[in-house]
Design a protein around this motif. Structure first.
Motif, short mmCIF file in Angstrom:
data_model
loop_
_atom_site.label_atom_id
_atom_site.label_comp_id
_atom_site.label_asym_id
_atom_site.label_seq_id
_atom_site.Cartn_x
_atom_site.Cartn_y
_atom_site.Cartn_z
N ALA A 23 0.82 -1.21 0.00
CA ALA A 23 0.00 0.00 0.00
C ALA A 23 0.85 1.26 0.00
CB ALA A 23 -0.94 -0.02 1.21
N GLU A 24 2.06 1.18 0.56
CA GLU A 24 2.93 2.36 0.65
C GLU A 24 3.62 2.68 -0.67
OE1 GLU A 24 7.01 0.46 2.41
OE2 GLU A 24 5.20 0.21 3.59
N ASN A 25 3.58 1.78 -1.66
CA ASN A 25 4.25 2.00 -2.93
C ASN A 25 3.44 2.94 -3.82
OD1 ASN A 25 5.11 -1.44 -2.71
ND2 ASN A 25 6.53 0.25 -2.37
N LYS A 26 4.13 3.55 -4.81
CA LYS A 26 3.47 4.53 -5.68
C LYS A 26 2.60 3.89 -6.75
CE LYS A 26 7.28 4.90 -9.03
NZ LYS A 26 8.27 5.81 -9.67
N PHE A 27 2.66 2.59 -6.88
CA PHE A 27 2.05 1.93 -8.02
C PHE A 27 0.59 1.55 -7.77
CE2 PHE A 27 6.59 0.98 -8.05
CZ PHE A 27 6.95 1.44 -9.31
N GLY A 28 -0.22 1.68 -8.81
CA GLY A 28 -1.53 1.07 -8.81
C GLY A 28 -2.62 1.83 -8.06
N ILE A 29 -3.82 1.27 -8.16
CA ILE A 29 -5.03 1.81 -7.56
C ILE A 29 -5.36 0.99 -6.32
CG2 ILE A 29 -7.53 2.05 -7.96
CD1 ILE A 29 -6.73 2.46 -10.98
N ALA A 30 -5.74 1.66 -5.25
CA ALA A 30 -6.05 0.96 -4.01
C ALA A 30 -7.23 0.01 -4.21
CB ALA A 30 -6.38 1.97 -2.91
N MET A 31 -7.18 -1.12 -3.51
CA MET A 31 -8.25 -2.12 -3.66
C MET A 31 -9.62 -1.53 -3.38
SD MET A 31 -6.57 -5.57 -2.05
CE MET A 31 -5.94 -4.73 -0.59
N ARG A 32 -9.70 -0.65 -2.38
CA ARG A 32 -11.02 -0.10 -2.01
C ARG A 32 -11.61 0.76 -3.12
NH1 ARG A 32 -7.34 3.28 0.73
NH2 ARG A 32 -7.53 5.47 0.06
N ASP A 33 -10.77 1.22 -4.05
CA ASP A 33 -11.23 2.08 -5.13
C ASP A 33 -11.46 1.32 -6.44
OD1 ASP A 33 -11.02 4.31 -3.44
OD2 ASP A 33 -8.89 4.58 -3.95
N MET A 34 -11.22 0.01 -6.43
CA MET A 34 -11.27 -0.77 -7.67
C MET A 34 -12.64 -0.68 -8.34
SD MET A 34 -10.69 -4.87 -8.25
CE MET A 34 -12.16 -5.27 -7.27
N ILE A 35 -13.72 -0.97 -7.62
CA ILE A 35 -15.05 -1.02 -8.23
C ILE A 35 -15.45 0.35 -8.76
CG2 ILE A 35 -17.49 -1.50 -7.83
CD1 ILE A 35 -15.81 -4.00 -7.77
N SER A 36 -15.28 1.39 -7.96
CA SER A 36 -15.70 2.72 -8.39
C SER A 36 -14.88 3.20 -9.59
CB SER A 36 -15.58 3.72 -7.23
OG SER A 36 -14.23 3.83 -6.79
N THR A 37 -13.58 2.84 -9.64
CA THR A 37 -12.74 3.24 -10.77
C THR A 37 -13.19 2.55 -12.05
OG1 THR A 37 -10.86 3.61 -9.27
CG2 THR A 37 -10.38 3.35 -11.62
N ILE A 38 -13.46 1.26 -11.96
CA ILE A 38 -13.92 0.53 -13.15
C ILE A 38 -15.27 1.06 -13.62
CG2 ILE A 38 -14.66 -1.72 -14.01
CD1 ILE A 38 -12.56 -2.97 -12.13
N GLU A 39 -16.17 1.32 -12.68
CA GLU A 39 -17.48 1.85 -13.07
C GLU A 39 -17.34 3.21 -13.73
OE1 GLU A 39 -19.60 1.63 -9.37
OE2 GLU A 39 -20.38 -0.39 -9.81
N HIS A 40 -16.39 4.00 -13.25
CA HIS A 40 -16.12 5.30 -13.88
C HIS A 40 -15.69 5.10 -15.33
CE1 HIS A 40 -15.15 9.49 -14.17
NE2 HIS A 40 -13.84 9.32 -14.19
N ALA A 41 -14.83 4.12 -15.56
CA ALA A 41 -14.35 3.84 -16.92
C ALA A 41 -15.48 3.35 -17.82
CB ALA A 41 -13.23 2.82 -16.87
N LEU A 42 -16.38 2.57 -17.26
CA LEU A 42 -17.47 2.00 -18.07
C LEU A 42 -18.41 3.08 -18.61
CD1 LEU A 42 -18.31 -1.16 -15.91
CD2 LEU A 42 -17.14 -1.10 -18.12
#
Length: 385
Positions: A156-175
């Motif tokens: 979680a401390e690394n700069k890479f990627g999207i946090a797990m808690r934001d996965m669903i909302s991020t994908i729905e945003h893309a859709l």
């Protein structure tokens, strides 16, 4: 293993230089294709950041692997070496506009997206170019790996990627975006991983996330688990090939794919590390107050891993058959960190001897610099000799 090197041909070469054993590289690629081919839907991409030598890339392309790129320059290098754009995936936390445009114009397979701001820029650039951008989201699984802290990427401390808690909302945003097509999810937990339990832990986390996606009725076509498989730096002669069978079998055993899903891998170090050696000459043997130094003409500008990560590389004297002595093997650069190995047992070493620094095919030539105004080392494949 001195017979692996065309020593008689080296005498005409300016050192230092990188030497790539393409026989071993092809053996490695055959092993990858054989073991991955035992499992339906497994697709392997080569992580170009490990080594972008044009001739090495061409051998890898001929073996049928795709390319995993983290810059526009790597996309261009892959295309020049024959990789199909439809087999190129593009990751990285800081994609610039021109790099995004390049990927869109060339029609690459997928952008691995690492933030909502990046997603919005990709959507905007695609709209301007009249394209639909295929995207997967890199999810930070907060899974640690038993490796050096500088090459751990999945916490979680690394700069890479999207946090797990934001996965669903991020994908729905893309859709709901007009110029992106959501394809899948992407992960990468680190590099030089030898403990298969780390990959099993990643699988378990992905299984949890897939259940969440199922619950939200989000269809995932592709799952990309990155790379990270390590190599045996201590025994490159005895263990020249990584354990690809255990690696792919771990995902087959622990990861629960949905019908029709493809599983993508991004192997880098495991493909090229063992086939490459940095060849250098001994300049001087210096008797210090408490130790003996073998001073070579390669430096940390040619191979930075020992200085940067305190990385170990096996070192061999290719020229001497004399009894072994103990040396600190050091370079000529004005930095005390310019050391390739301390207390190294080598056949008695003299000025002019050829020294091979092994397992240097990954993150060697590609990370070289011109520090101290030194020229970049050249890279040669076996066929060049």
């Amino acid at each position: 293993m001195k017979g692996k090197f065309p020593l008689d041909r080296f005498s005409a070469m300016e050192t230092p230089f990188y030497y790539y054993d393409t026989d071993l590289l092809r053996d490695t690629l055959r092993a990858i294709n054989t073991e991955a081919g035992r499992h339906e839907g497994y697709v392997v991409h080569y992580a170009v950041k490990a080594n972008a030598n044009a001739k090495v890339l061409n051998v890898i392309c001929q073996a049928g692997l795709g390319a995993d790129c983290v810059s526009g320059g790597e996309i261009r290098a892959s295309l020049r070496s024959g990789f199909s754009p439809h087999k190129i995936v593009y990751a990285g936390v800081g994609k610039s506009d021109w790099e995004i445009d390049l990927g869109l114009e060339k029609g690459i397979f997928c952008f691995n997206v690492e933030s909502i701001p990046e997603l919005e820029v990709i959507n905007d650039r695609a709209r301007l170019l009249g394209k639909i951008a295929p995207v997967a989201f890199r999810i930070n699984p907060d899974v640690g790996a038993h490796t050096h802290s500088n090459i751990t990427t999945g916490l979680a401390e690394n700069k890479f990627g999207i946090a797990m808690r934001d996965m669903i909302s991020t994908i729905e945003h893309a859709l709901h975006m007009s110029n992106v097509h959501f394809m899948g999810i992407h992960f990468h937990i680190g590099s030089q991983i030898l403990n298969m339990g780390d990959f099993a832990a990643l699988c378990n986390r992905i299984n949890d996330l897939q259940r969440q996606l199922d619950h939200s009725r989000i269809k995932v076509e592709h799952v990309n688990v990155g790379g990270g498989l390590g190599v045996d730096y201590e025994h490159p002669n005895r263990v020249p090939l990584p354990d690809f069978k255990s690696y792919f079998d771990t995902f087959a055993r622990h990861l629960h794919l949905r019908p029709g899903q493809q599983l993508h891998f991004e192997l880098g170090r495991a493909v090229v590390a063992q086939c490459g050696s940095l060849i250098t000459r001994c300049l001087y043997v210096k008797e210090g107050a408490v130790k003996q130094f073998a001073i070579v003409d390669a430096g940390m500008s040619d191979l930075i891993r020992p200085a940067l990560y305190q990385a170990y590389h096996k070192i061999e004297n290719l020229s001497s058959e004399e009894s072994k002595q103990t040396y600190d093997v050091v370079g000529p650069i004005c930095e005390s960190s310019d050391v390739f190995g301390k207390s190294v047992d080598l056949n008695a070493t003299h000025r002019g001897d050829f020294i091979a620094i092994r397992s240097a095919g990954a993150y060697g030539e590609i990370m070289a610099s011109v520090y101290n105004c030194r020229p970049l080392p050249l890279g040669y494949i076996k066929e060049d000799f």
